[in-house]
Design a protein around this motif. Structure first.
Motif, PDB file in Angstrom:
ATOM      1  N   LEU A  68      -7.936   1.165   6.111  1.00 33.02           N
ATOM      2  CA  LEU A  68      -6.785   1.513   5.289  1.00 33.02           C
ATOM      3  C   LEU A  68      -5.948   0.279   4.998  1.00 33.02           C
ATOM      4  O   LEU A  68      -5.607  -0.486   5.898  1.00 33.02           O
ATOM      5  N   LEU A  69      -5.637   0.081   3.722  1.00 31.23           N
ATOM      6  CA  LEU A  69      -4.695  -0.948   3.294  1.00 31.23           C
ATOM      7  C   LEU A  69      -3.453  -0.219   2.781  1.00 31.23           C
ATOM      8  O   LEU A  69      -3.525   0.519   1.800  1.00 31.23           O
ATOM      9  N   ASN A  70      -2.331  -0.402   3.477  1.00 30.78           N
ATOM     10  CA  ASN A  70      -1.075   0.247   3.108  1.00 30.78           C
ATOM     11  C   ASN A  70      -0.108  -0.758   2.512  1.00 30.78           C
ATOM     12  O   ASN A  70       0.180  -1.784   3.147  1.00 30.78           O
ATOM     13  N   SER A  76       1.880   3.158  -1.974  1.00 30.68           N
ATOM     14  CA  SER A  76       0.570   2.789  -2.488  1.00 30.68           C
ATOM     15  C   SER A  76      -0.368   2.492  -1.321  1.00 30.68           C
ATOM     16  O   SER A  76       0.059   1.998  -0.278  1.00 30.68           O
ATOM     17  N   TYR A  77      -1.640   2.772  -1.512  1.00 31.22           N
ATOM     18  CA  TYR A  77      -2.630   2.506  -0.473  1.00 31.22           C
ATOM     19  C   TYR A  77      -4.034   2.503  -1.078  1.00 31.22           C
ATOM     20  O   TYR A  77      -4.254   3.003  -2.169  1.00 31.22           O
ATOM     21  N   ILE A  78      -4.964   1.942  -0.323  1.00 31.14           N
ATOM     22  CA  ILE A  78      -6.387   2.045  -0.627  1.00 31.14           C
ATOM     23  C   ILE A  78      -7.073   2.381   0.692  1.00 31.14           C
ATOM     24  O   ILE A  78      -6.848   1.712   1.708  1.00 31.14           O
ATOM     25  N   ASN A  92     -10.548   5.892  -1.938  1.00 29.41           N
ATOM     26  CA  ASN A  92      -9.476   6.604  -2.619  1.00 29.41           C
ATOM     27  C   ASN A  92      -8.161   5.881  -2.389  1.00 29.41           C
ATOM     28  O   ASN A  92      -8.058   5.017  -1.535  1.00 29.41           O
ATOM     29  N   GLY A  93      -7.210   6.209  -3.202  1.00 28.71           N
ATOM     30  CA  GLY A  93      -5.929   5.557  -3.046  1.00 28.71           C
ATOM     31  C   GLY A  93      -4.960   5.903  -4.148  1.00 28.71           C
ATOM     32  O   GLY A  93      -5.190   6.804  -4.956  1.00 28.71           O
TER      33      GLY A  93
END
Length: 125
Positions: A68-70, A76-78, A92-93
């Motif tokens: 997870l990239l927050n 926003s996130y990926i 998803n994101g």
């Protein structure tokens, strides 16, 4: 500054471009094309989040595990989730925060090379 494509096929693409760092944060410009929709936005990631992703041993990931990239300045996130034992990954994101006029949610299936591409990019910056 050239971005690095971490995934690109006929319908879906993600490009991340490192734009700079300040103290414990790194900024990336993200471009997402998903089906016929696209969005672009700068995201700010905590250095600790990036370091954790860079340490990920891909061989130890199991079905359901996620990277997870927050964005630390918005919602926003990926998220990259292992979908099966055949190398499929759900991506998803959301780019653009809820407080902004426009945002984009996305989801698509990629193969496991997206994870290695992501880690390689983060190690370069």
């Amino acid at each position: 500054i050239m971005g690095e494509i971490i995934w690109n096929n006929i319908e879906n693409k993600i490009v991340l471009t490192f734009t700079g760092s300040i103290e414990w944060y790194k900024n990336y410009y993200i471009e997402v094309d998903c089906c016929s929709f696209s969005g672009k936005k700068e995201i700010t990631l905590f250095e600790k989040n990036i370091e954790n992703v860079k340490k990920t041993n891909l061989k130890n990931l199991r079905v359901g595990d996620s990277i997870l990239l927050n964005d630390c300045e918005s919602d926003s996130y990926i998220k990259f989730t292992i979908l099966d034992n055949l190398g499929k990954v759900t991506v998803n994101g959301k780019i653009g925060g809820s407080h902004e006029k426009n945002s984009m949610r996305f989801e698509f299936i990629a193969d496991q090379t997206i994870l290695q591409n992501l880690i390689n990019l983060l190690k370069q910056c």
